[in-house]
Design a protein around this motif. Structure first.
Motif, PDB file in Angstrom:
ATOM      1  N   TRP A 263       6.512  54.275  18.184  1.00  0.00           N
ATOM      2  CA  TRP A 263       6.222  54.533  19.150  1.00  0.00           C
ATOM      3  C   TRP A 263       5.718  56.380  18.825  1.00  0.00           C
ATOM      4  CZ3 TRP A 263       2.090  53.112  23.032  1.00  0.00           C
ATOM      5  CH2 TRP A 263       2.338  53.957  24.023  1.00  0.00           C
ATOM      6  N   PRO A 264       4.008  56.752  19.359  1.00  0.00           N
ATOM      7  CA  PRO A 264       2.630  55.916  19.719  1.00  0.00           C
ATOM      8  C   PRO A 264       2.675  55.533  18.508  1.00  0.00           C
ATOM      9  CG  PRO A 264       3.797  58.135  19.224  1.00  0.00           C
ATOM     10  CD  PRO A 264       4.491  58.321  19.403  1.00  0.00           C
ATOM     11  N   PRO A 265       1.712  54.508  18.461  1.00  0.00           N
ATOM     12  CA  PRO A 265       0.951  54.014  17.438  1.00  0.00           C
ATOM     13  C   PRO A 265      -0.470  54.843  16.517  1.00  0.00           C
ATOM     14  CG  PRO A 265      -0.080  53.215  19.696  1.00  0.00           C
ATOM     15  CD  PRO A 265       1.027  53.925  19.758  1.00  0.00           C
ATOM     16  N   SER A 266      -0.080  54.392  15.634  1.00  0.00           N
ATOM     17  CA  SER A 266      -1.159  55.287  14.520  1.00  0.00           C
ATOM     18  C   SER A 266      -2.204  54.821  14.831  1.00  0.00           C
ATOM     19  CB  SER A 266      -0.586  54.310  12.984  1.00  0.00           C
ATOM     20  OG  SER A 266      -0.636  52.902  13.295  1.00  0.00           O
ATOM     21  N   GLU A 267      -2.684  54.721  15.705  1.00  0.00           N
ATOM     22  CA  GLU A 267      -4.464  53.933  16.357  1.00  0.00           C
ATOM     23  C   GLU A 267      -4.152  53.314  17.391  1.00  0.00           C
ATOM     24  OE1 GLU A 267      -5.708  49.987  14.204  1.00  0.00           O
ATOM     25  OE2 GLU A 267      -5.525  51.675  12.806  1.00  0.00           O
TER      26      GLU A 267
ATOM     27  N   GLN B 109      -8.410  39.921  32.721  1.00  0.00           N
ATOM     28  CA  GLN B 109      -9.767  40.037  33.288  1.00  0.00           C
ATOM     29  C   GLN B 109      -9.738  39.287  35.521  1.00  0.00           C
ATOM     30  OE1 GLN B 109     -12.786  40.155  32.359  1.00  0.00           O
ATOM     31  NE2 GLN B 109     -13.746  39.632  34.208  1.00  0.00           N
ATOM     32  N   GLN B 110      -9.642  40.107  36.088  1.00  0.00           N
ATOM     33  CA  GLN B 110     -10.420  39.457  38.163  1.00  0.00           C
ATOM     34  C   GLN B 110     -11.834  39.535  38.480  1.00  0.00           C
ATOM     35  OE1 GLN B 110      -7.594  42.659  40.023  1.00  0.00           O
ATOM     36  NE2 GLN B 110      -5.704  41.577  38.348  1.00  0.00           N
ATOM     37  N   GLY B 111     -12.436  38.103  38.451  1.00  0.00           N
ATOM     38  CA  GLY B 111     -13.402  38.442  38.248  1.00  0.00           C
ATOM     39  C   GLY B 111     -13.996  38.557  38.171  1.00  0.00           C
ATOM     40  N   ASP B 112     -15.113  39.442  38.258  1.00  0.00           N
ATOM     41  CA  ASP B 112     -15.879  40.720  37.084  1.00  0.00           C
ATOM     42  C   ASP B 112     -15.666  41.476  36.991  1.00  0.00           C
ATOM     43  OD1 ASP B 112     -16.261  41.566  39.307  1.00  0.00           O
ATOM     44  OD2 ASP B 112     -18.121  41.632  39.357  1.00  0.00           O
ATOM     45  N   LEU B 113     -14.268  41.755  36.711  1.00  0.00           N
ATOM     46  CA  LEU B 113     -13.587  43.023  36.710  1.00  0.00           C
ATOM     47  C   LEU B 113     -12.170  42.842  35.143  1.00  0.00           C
ATOM     48  CD1 LEU B 113     -13.443  46.630  37.277  1.00  0.00           C
ATOM     49  CD2 LEU B 113     -10.964  45.393  39.060  1.00  0.00           C
ATOM     50  N   GLN B 114     -12.879  43.643  34.367  1.00  0.00           N
ATOM     51  CA  GLN B 114     -12.271  43.975  32.727  1.00  0.00           C
ATOM     52  C   GLN B 114     -11.385  44.935  33.356  1.00  0.00           C
ATOM     53  OE1 GLN B 114     -11.885  41.483  30.189  1.00  0.00           O
ATOM     54  NE2 GLN B 114     -10.351  42.888  29.566  1.00  0.00           N
ATOM     55  N   ILE B 115     -10.285  45.007  33.269  1.00  0.00           N
ATOM     56  CA  ILE B 115      -9.336  46.062  33.496  1.00  0.00           C
ATOM     57  C   ILE B 115      -8.277  46.238  31.557  1.00  0.00           C
ATOM     58  CG2 ILE B 115      -7.004  46.383  34.125  1.00  0.00           C
ATOM     59  CD1 ILE B 115      -7.215  43.313  36.269  1.00  0.00           C
ATOM     60  N   SER B 116      -8.632  47.162  31.222  1.00  0.00           N
ATOM     61  CA  SER B 116      -7.749  47.215  30.177  1.00  0.00           C
ATOM     62  C   SER B 116      -6.740  49.158  30.134  1.00  0.00           C
ATOM     63  CB  SER B 116      -8.695  47.896  28.706  1.00  0.00           C
ATOM     64  OG  SER B 116      -9.355  46.063  28.986  1.00  0.00           O
ATOM     65  N   LEU B 117      -5.610  48.789  29.791  1.00  0.00           N
ATOM     66  CA  LEU B 117      -4.580  49.857  28.992  1.00  0.00           C
ATOM     67  C   LEU B 117      -4.148  49.625  27.988  1.00  0.00           C
ATOM     68  CD1 LEU B 117      -2.615  51.427  31.005  1.00  0.00           C
ATOM     69  CD2 LEU B 117      -1.213  50.168  31.059  1.00  0.00           C
ATOM     70  N   ILE B 118      -4.558  50.319  27.683  1.00  0.00           N
ATOM     71  CA  ILE B 118      -4.939  51.397  25.483  1.00  0.00           C
ATOM     72  C   ILE B 118      -3.782  52.281  25.730  1.00  0.00           C
ATOM     73  CG2 ILE B 118      -6.250  51.621  24.509  1.00  0.00           C
ATOM     74  CD1 ILE B 118      -8.562  50.862  26.139  1.00  0.00           C
ATOM     75  N   ALA B 119      -3.191  52.245  24.319  1.00  0.00           N
ATOM     76  CA  ALA B 119      -2.130  53.220  24.133  1.00  0.00           C
ATOM     77  C   ALA B 119      -2.993  54.228  22.918  1.00  0.00           C
ATOM     78  CB  ALA B 119      -1.339  52.827  23.830  1.00  0.00           C
ATOM     79  N   ASP B 120      -3.090  55.637  22.545  1.00  0.00           N
ATOM     80  CA  ASP B 120      -3.535  56.472  21.522  1.00  0.00           C
ATOM     81  C   ASP B 120      -2.508  56.907  20.628  1.00  0.00           C
ATOM     82  OD1 ASP B 120      -2.652  58.668  22.317  1.00  0.00           O
ATOM     83  OD2 ASP B 120      -4.606  59.157  23.450  1.00  0.00           O
ATOM     84  N   PRO B 121      -2.862  57.047  19.773  1.00  0.00           N
ATOM     85  CA  PRO B 121      -1.683  57.969  18.970  1.00  0.00           C
ATOM     86  C   PRO B 121      -0.959  59.312  19.469  1.00  0.00           C
ATOM     87  CG  PRO B 121      -3.724  57.664  17.431  1.00  0.00           C
ATOM     88  CD  PRO B 121      -4.179  57.289  19.240  1.00  0.00           C
ATOM     89  N   HIS B 122      -1.521  59.748  20.450  1.00  0.00           N
ATOM     90  CA  HIS B 122      -0.692  60.671  20.948  1.00  0.00           C
ATOM     91  C   HIS B 122       0.351  60.254  22.509  1.00  0.00           C
ATOM     92  CE1 HIS B 122      -3.305  63.733  18.959  1.00  0.00           C
ATOM     93  NE2 HIS B 122      -4.058  62.835  18.736  1.00  0.00           N
ATOM     94  N   GLY B 123       0.431  59.350  22.521  1.00  0.00           N
ATOM     95  CA  GLY B 123       1.266  59.028  23.003  1.00  0.00           C
ATOM     96  C   GLY B 123       0.998  57.851  24.611  1.00  0.00           C
ATOM     97  N   ARG B 124      -1.007  58.929  24.851  1.00  0.00           N
ATOM     98  CA  ARG B 124      -1.201  58.617  26.209  1.00  0.00           C
ATOM     99  C   ARG B 124      -1.456  57.417  26.334  1.00  0.00           C
ATOM    100  NH1 ARG B 124      -4.153  63.543  24.600  1.00  0.00           N
ATOM    101  NH2 ARG B 124      -5.708  62.000  23.583  1.00  0.00           N
ATOM    102  N   VAL B 125      -1.567  56.956  28.503  1.00  0.00           N
ATOM    103  CA  VAL B 125      -1.648  55.464  28.267  1.00  0.00           C
ATOM    104  C   VAL B 125      -3.482  55.708  29.013  1.00  0.00           C
ATOM    105  CG1 VAL B 125      -1.344  53.494  29.795  1.00  0.00           C
ATOM    106  CG2 VAL B 125      -0.014  54.652  28.079  1.00  0.00           C
TER     107      VAL B 125
END
Length: 111
Positions: A16-20, A28-44
């Motif tokens: 951590w943090p990931p290289s990419e 997926q909740q109904g028609d809502l797509q929820i994504s939690l993504i990590a970046d190389p700076h450690g931000r979510v």
């Protein structure tokens, strides 16, 4: 954008943090797509997308992990704001000063 809440246990990738950019959660909740993504700076970043419409994104302050990287996750959102809590503590938004320190044990607690 609908309101929602997700609770769970998250295990952050090592190293951590990931290289990419790397997905931490995708749901997926109904028609809502929820994504939690990590970046190389450690931000979510939380991304909410409803169908083909333009989505909303909320970026949180960088996370620094000490230990095993496993924590209880609480994620809530509404049309204009989102909240991320790790281990019961609020992670600030990307404008917050410094980084969020997540201290976790290396192994799960045995009973």
């Amino acid at each position: 954008m609908d309101e929602g809440t997700i609770f769970g246990v998250i295990t952050f990738p090592a190293p951590w943090p990931p290289s990419e950019e790397r997905p931490l959660l995708s749901q997926q909740q109904g028609d809502l797509q929820i994504s939690l993504i990590a970046d190389p700076h450690g931000r979510v970043t939380l991304s909410l997308r409803k169908g083909d419409a333009e989505g909303k994104t909320f970026r949180f302050q960088p996370v620094r992990i000490v230990g095993g990287g496993r924590a209880i996750l609480s994620l809530t959102w509404s049309a204009d704001k989102a909240s991320l809590r790790l281990g019961g503590r609020e992670v600030g938004d990307d404008d917050a000063a410094g980084e969020f320190l997540l201290e976790t044990s290396g192994n799960p607690v045995s009973q």
